[in-house]
Design an enzyme around this catalytic site. Structure first.
Site, PDB file in Angstrom:
ATOM      1  N   HIS A 102     -29.715  31.974  23.306  1.00 18.13           N
ATOM      2  CA  HIS A 102     -29.579  30.892  24.278  1.00 18.13           C
ATOM      3  C   HIS A 102     -29.932  31.414  25.663  1.00 18.13           C
ATOM      4  O   HIS A 102     -29.219  32.249  26.216  1.00 18.13           O
ATOM      5  CB  HIS A 102     -28.132  30.384  24.252  1.00 18.13           C
ATOM      6  CG  HIS A 102     -27.885  29.180  25.093  1.00 18.13           C
ATOM      7  ND1 HIS A 102     -26.714  28.459  25.028  1.00 18.13           N
ATOM      8  CD2 HIS A 102     -28.644  28.547  26.029  1.00 18.13           C
ATOM      9  CE1 HIS A 102     -26.761  27.448  25.880  1.00 18.13           C
ATOM     10  NE2 HIS A 102     -27.934  27.491  26.510  1.00 18.13           N
ATOM     11  N   ARG A 117     -29.610  30.606  29.086  1.00 19.83           N
ATOM     12  CA  ARG A 117     -28.894  29.693  29.967  1.00 19.83           C
ATOM     13  C   ARG A 117     -29.529  29.664  31.353  1.00 19.83           C
ATOM     14  O   ARG A 117     -30.174  30.624  31.778  1.00 19.83           O
ATOM     15  CB  ARG A 117     -27.424  30.104  30.085  1.00 19.83           C
ATOM     16  CG  ARG A 117     -26.590  29.736  28.863  1.00 19.83           C
ATOM     17  CD  ARG A 117     -25.134  30.149  29.049  1.00 19.83           C
ATOM     18  NE  ARG A 117     -24.291  29.606  27.992  1.00 19.83           N
ATOM     19  CZ  ARG A 117     -23.660  28.444  28.045  1.00 19.83           C
ATOM     20  NH1 ARG A 117     -23.781  27.689  29.134  1.00 19.83           N
ATOM     21  NH2 ARG A 117     -22.916  28.021  27.047  1.00 19.83           N
ATOM     22  N   GLU A 154     -32.215  28.515  21.986  1.00 23.62           N
ATOM     23  CA  GLU A 154     -31.310  27.470  22.445  1.00 23.62           C
ATOM     24  C   GLU A 154     -31.550  27.260  23.930  1.00 23.62           C
ATOM     25  O   GLU A 154     -31.704  28.225  24.682  1.00 23.62           O
ATOM     26  CB  GLU A 154     -29.849  27.854  22.188  1.00 23.62           C
ATOM     27  CG  GLU A 154     -29.460  27.793  20.733  1.00 23.62           C
ATOM     28  CD  GLU A 154     -27.959  27.947  20.535  1.00 23.62           C
ATOM     29  OE1 GLU A 154     -27.254  28.303  21.506  1.00 23.62           O
ATOM     30  OE2 GLU A 154     -27.493  27.713  19.416  1.00 23.62           O
ATOM     31  N   ASP A 193     -26.376  36.297  21.231  1.00 27.21           N
ATOM     32  CA  ASP A 193     -26.025  36.161  22.647  1.00 27.21           C
ATOM     33  C   ASP A 193     -24.966  37.166  23.086  1.00 27.21           C
ATOM     34  O   ASP A 193     -25.023  37.722  24.186  1.00 27.21           O
ATOM     35  CB  ASP A 193     -25.501  34.752  22.940  1.00 27.21           C
ATOM     36  CG  ASP A 193     -26.584  33.688  22.907  1.00 27.21           C
ATOM     37  OD1 ASP A 193     -27.771  34.045  22.844  1.00 27.21           O
ATOM     38  OD2 ASP A 193     -26.237  32.499  22.934  1.00 27.21           O
ATOM     39  N   HIS A 194     -23.965  37.393  22.218  1.00 28.78           N
ATOM     40  CA  HIS A 194     -22.851  38.237  22.638  1.00 28.78           C
ATOM     41  C   HIS A 194     -23.202  39.723  22.674  1.00 28.78           C
ATOM     42  O   HIS A 194     -22.456  40.519  23.250  1.00 28.78           O
ATOM     43  CB  HIS A 194     -21.625  37.962  21.774  1.00 28.78           C
ATOM     44  CG  HIS A 194     -21.008  36.630  22.074  1.00 28.78           C
ATOM     45  ND1 HIS A 194     -20.452  36.330  23.307  1.00 28.78           N
ATOM     46  CD2 HIS A 194     -20.901  35.502  21.339  1.00 28.78           C
ATOM     47  CE1 HIS A 194     -20.014  35.081  23.296  1.00 28.78           C
ATOM     48  NE2 HIS A 194     -20.278  34.563  22.124  1.00 28.78           N
ATOM     49  N   HIS A 215     -20.781  34.416  17.147  1.00 26.90           N
ATOM     50  CA  HIS A 215     -19.588  35.115  17.625  1.00 26.90           C
ATOM     51  C   HIS A 215     -18.830  35.833  16.512  1.00 26.90           C
ATOM     52  O   HIS A 215     -18.460  37.002  16.654  1.00 26.90           O
ATOM     53  CB  HIS A 215     -18.664  34.121  18.344  1.00 26.90           C
ATOM     54  CG  HIS A 215     -17.482  34.750  18.989  1.00 26.90           C
ATOM     55  ND1 HIS A 215     -16.221  34.693  18.441  1.00 26.90           N
ATOM     56  CD2 HIS A 215     -17.365  35.465  20.141  1.00 26.90           C
ATOM     57  CE1 HIS A 215     -15.378  35.335  19.225  1.00 26.90           C
ATOM     58  NE2 HIS A 215     -16.040  35.811  20.262  1.00 26.90           N
ATOM     59  N   GLU A 238     -28.850  19.870  14.631  1.00 25.04           N
ATOM     60  CA  GLU A 238     -27.839  20.885  14.310  1.00 25.04           C
ATOM     61  C   GLU A 238     -26.490  20.248  14.576  1.00 25.04           C
ATOM     62  O   GLU A 238     -26.162  19.933  15.724  1.00 25.04           O
ATOM     63  CB  GLU A 238     -28.014  22.146  15.148  1.00 25.04           C
ATOM     64  CG  GLU A 238     -26.973  23.208  14.809  1.00 25.04           C
ATOM     65  CD  GLU A 238     -27.236  24.548  15.469  1.00 25.04           C
ATOM     66  OE1 GLU A 238     -26.248  25.244  15.799  1.00 25.04           O
ATOM     67  OE2 GLU A 238     -28.419  24.899  15.674  1.00 25.04           O
ATOM     68  N   ASN A 269     -26.990  34.388  15.811  1.00 25.93           N
ATOM     69  CA  ASN A 269     -27.010  34.276  17.268  1.00 25.93           C
ATOM     70  C   ASN A 269     -26.544  35.602  17.870  1.00 25.93           C
ATOM     71  O   ASN A 269     -25.425  36.059  17.600  1.00 25.93           O
ATOM     72  CB  ASN A 269     -26.085  33.131  17.707  1.00 25.93           C
ATOM     73  CG  ASN A 269     -26.177  32.857  19.191  1.00 25.93           C
ATOM     74  OD1 ASN A 269     -26.163  33.765  20.006  1.00 25.93           O
ATOM     75  ND2 ASN A 269     -26.249  31.589  19.554  1.00 25.93           N
ATOM     76  N   ARG A 278     -21.419  45.583  31.913  1.00 28.01           N
ATOM     77  CA  ARG A 278     -21.528  46.825  32.680  1.00 28.01           C
ATOM     78  C   ARG A 278     -22.832  46.918  33.457  1.00 28.01           C
ATOM     79  O   ARG A 278     -23.070  47.914  34.142  1.00 28.01           O
ATOM     80  CB  ARG A 278     -21.412  48.032  31.729  1.00 28.01           C
ATOM     81  CG  ARG A 278     -20.078  48.155  31.036  1.00 28.01           C
ATOM     82  CD  ARG A 278     -18.932  48.436  31.994  1.00 28.01           C
ATOM     83  NE  ARG A 278     -18.997  49.761  32.550  1.00 28.01           N
ATOM     84  CZ  ARG A 278     -18.388  50.826  32.033  1.00 28.01           C
ATOM     85  NH1 ARG A 278     -17.668  50.710  30.925  1.00 28.01           N
ATOM     86  NH2 ARG A 278     -18.489  52.014  32.610  1.00 28.01           N
ATOM     87  N   THR A 302     -18.441  28.494  26.411  1.00 26.09           N
ATOM     88  CA  THR A 302     -19.433  28.311  25.363  1.00 26.09           C
ATOM     89  C   THR A 302     -19.797  26.830  25.352  1.00 26.09           C
ATOM     90  O   THR A 302     -19.174  26.035  26.055  1.00 26.09           O
ATOM     91  CB  THR A 302     -18.891  28.769  23.994  1.00 26.09           C
ATOM     92  OG1 THR A 302     -19.920  28.670  22.994  1.00 26.09           O
ATOM     93  CG2 THR A 302     -17.698  27.928  23.567  1.00 26.09           C
ATOM     94  N   THR A 303     -20.790  26.449  24.599  1.00 25.30           N
ATOM     95  CA  THR A 303     -21.246  25.061  24.608  1.00 25.30           C
ATOM     96  C   THR A 303     -20.131  24.116  24.184  1.00 25.30           C
ATOM     97  O   THR A 303     -19.528  24.290  23.126  1.00 25.30           O
ATOM     98  CB  THR A 303     -22.463  24.893  23.682  1.00 25.30           C
ATOM     99  OG1 THR A 303     -23.463  25.820  24.061  1.00 25.30           O
ATOM    100  CG2 THR A 303     -23.017  23.489  23.774  1.00 25.30           C
ATOM    101  N   ARG A 344     -26.467  34.161  32.169  1.00 28.25           N
ATOM    102  CA  ARG A 344     -25.220  34.937  32.100  1.00 28.25           C
ATOM    103  C   ARG A 344     -25.242  35.998  31.012  1.00 28.25           C
ATOM    104  O   ARG A 344     -24.488  36.964  31.076  1.00 28.25           O
ATOM    105  CB  ARG A 344     -24.022  34.024  31.909  1.00 28.25           C
ATOM    106  CG  ARG A 344     -23.934  33.411  30.517  1.00 28.25           C
ATOM    107  CD  ARG A 344     -22.667  32.604  30.334  1.00 28.25           C
ATOM    108  NE  ARG A 344     -22.652  31.438  31.194  1.00 28.25           N
ATOM    109  CZ  ARG A 344     -21.777  30.444  31.045  1.00 28.25           C
ATOM    110  NH1 ARG A 344     -20.852  30.506  30.111  1.00 28.25           N
ATOM    111  NH2 ARG A 344     -21.824  29.386  31.840  1.00 28.25           N
ATOM    112  N   HIS A 352     -21.585  26.459  15.337  1.00 30.50           N
ATOM    113  CA  HIS A 352     -20.573  26.548  16.385  1.00 30.50           C
ATOM    114  C   HIS A 352     -19.192  26.771  15.784  1.00 30.50           C
ATOM    115  O   HIS A 352     -18.636  25.897  15.127  1.00 30.50           O
ATOM    116  CB  HIS A 352     -20.523  25.311  17.294  1.00 30.50           C
ATOM    117  CG  HIS A 352     -19.879  25.631  18.634  1.00 30.50           C
ATOM    118  ND1 HIS A 352     -20.566  26.218  19.659  1.00 30.50           N
ATOM    119  CD2 HIS A 352     -18.611  25.484  19.080  1.00 30.50           C
ATOM    120  CE1 HIS A 352     -19.761  26.404  20.692  1.00 30.50           C
ATOM    121  NE2 HIS A 352     -18.560  25.969  20.358  1.00 30.50           N
TER     122      HIS A 352
END
Length: 240
Positions: A42, A44, A68, A8-9, A212, A149, A6, A17, A98-99, A48, A188
């Site tokens: 994901h 969203r 996701e 996302d981060h 993460h 999942e 994942n 920034r 987070t979820t 975000r 997760h």
């Protein structure tokens, strides 16, 4: 067992920034080069971190993409158009970091079933992100979802006295899903430490989706190369 990374981060870092880097596409390339089976992202409702352009790029990249998404008309339409290899239907709250928790398939059976049918018809492999609750797993089967999942957050966040109980719940959920003919993924809060007991106790796992902890680890083991590269550029372009 497959690993979906994942990223996302990576997008979260970019959004802090409001710049164009780091590139989620480059992150996907590096993860796949390292041996990942696929990329998870994901999209969203509030965008975000990942945005529509990111998903467009990832879907067109040729990498196996797991999208996701919340169970909404907008997201089902986007997924139907992009046709990623897979999608995972998740609950979503605007203010959550987070979820939080698994999708309540029982309470939202009609909308989840409709999404599963629509996306499956588009050739998308559908998974439902749910807690290891037998009633929810049974509802997932009745929805026609080929995958679930298992939400491992309660296990990842458990104190010492709760770890064994959470592992037992996950193991029982995985066995029950397998008995129904549902394939089992998990994700997760999985990190480099808690993965060992998870894999030792929970059977029938097809794929882990981890983000993460991998992105955090990359800060340590990717940082040296990034610093050296910057020093090289400084030496090249300095005056005199």
């Amino acid at each position: 067992m497959k690993l979906g990374v994942n990223i996302d981060h990576v997008a979260t870092l970019r959004q802090l920034r409001g710049v164009t880097y780091p590139s989620v596409l480059k992150a996907a390339e590096l993860a796949m080069r390292a041996g990942a089976s696929g990329i998870t992202a994901h999209l969203r409702e509030d965008r975000r971190h990942m945005n529509d352009a990111d998903l467009e790029q990832l879907a067109a990249s040729g990498y196996r993409l797991n999208m996701e998404m919340a169970v909404t008309e907008e997201m089902v339409a986007i997924c139907s158009r992009l046709k990623p290899a897979a999608c995972c239907l998740v609950p979503e709250k605007r203010q959550e970091l987070t979820t939080e928790g698994g999708l309540d398939v029982v309470a939202h059976f009609a909308s989840v079933k409709a999404a599963v049918e629509t996306l499956s018809a588009r050739g998308v492999e559908v998974s439902l992100f749910i807690d290891p609750d037998l009633e929810q797993i049974r509802a997932a089967k009745e929805c026609g979802a080929p995958f679930i999942e298992l939400h491992t957050g309660a296990y990842a966040n458990a104190g010492t006295e709760r770890v064994a109980a959470e592992l037992k719940r996950l193991a029982e959920g995985a066995r029950y899903a397998d008995s129904l003919g549902i394939r089992v993924n998990a994700g997760h809060g999985i990190d480099y430490e808690n993965i060992r007991p998870l894999l030792a106790e929970v059977p029938h796992l097809n794929e882990l989706n981890i983000g993460h902890s991998i992105v955090c680890e990359s800060v340590y083991y990717g940082l040296e190369a990034a610093v050296k590269k910057m020093l090289e550029r400084m030496a090249t372009y300095q005056l005199g």
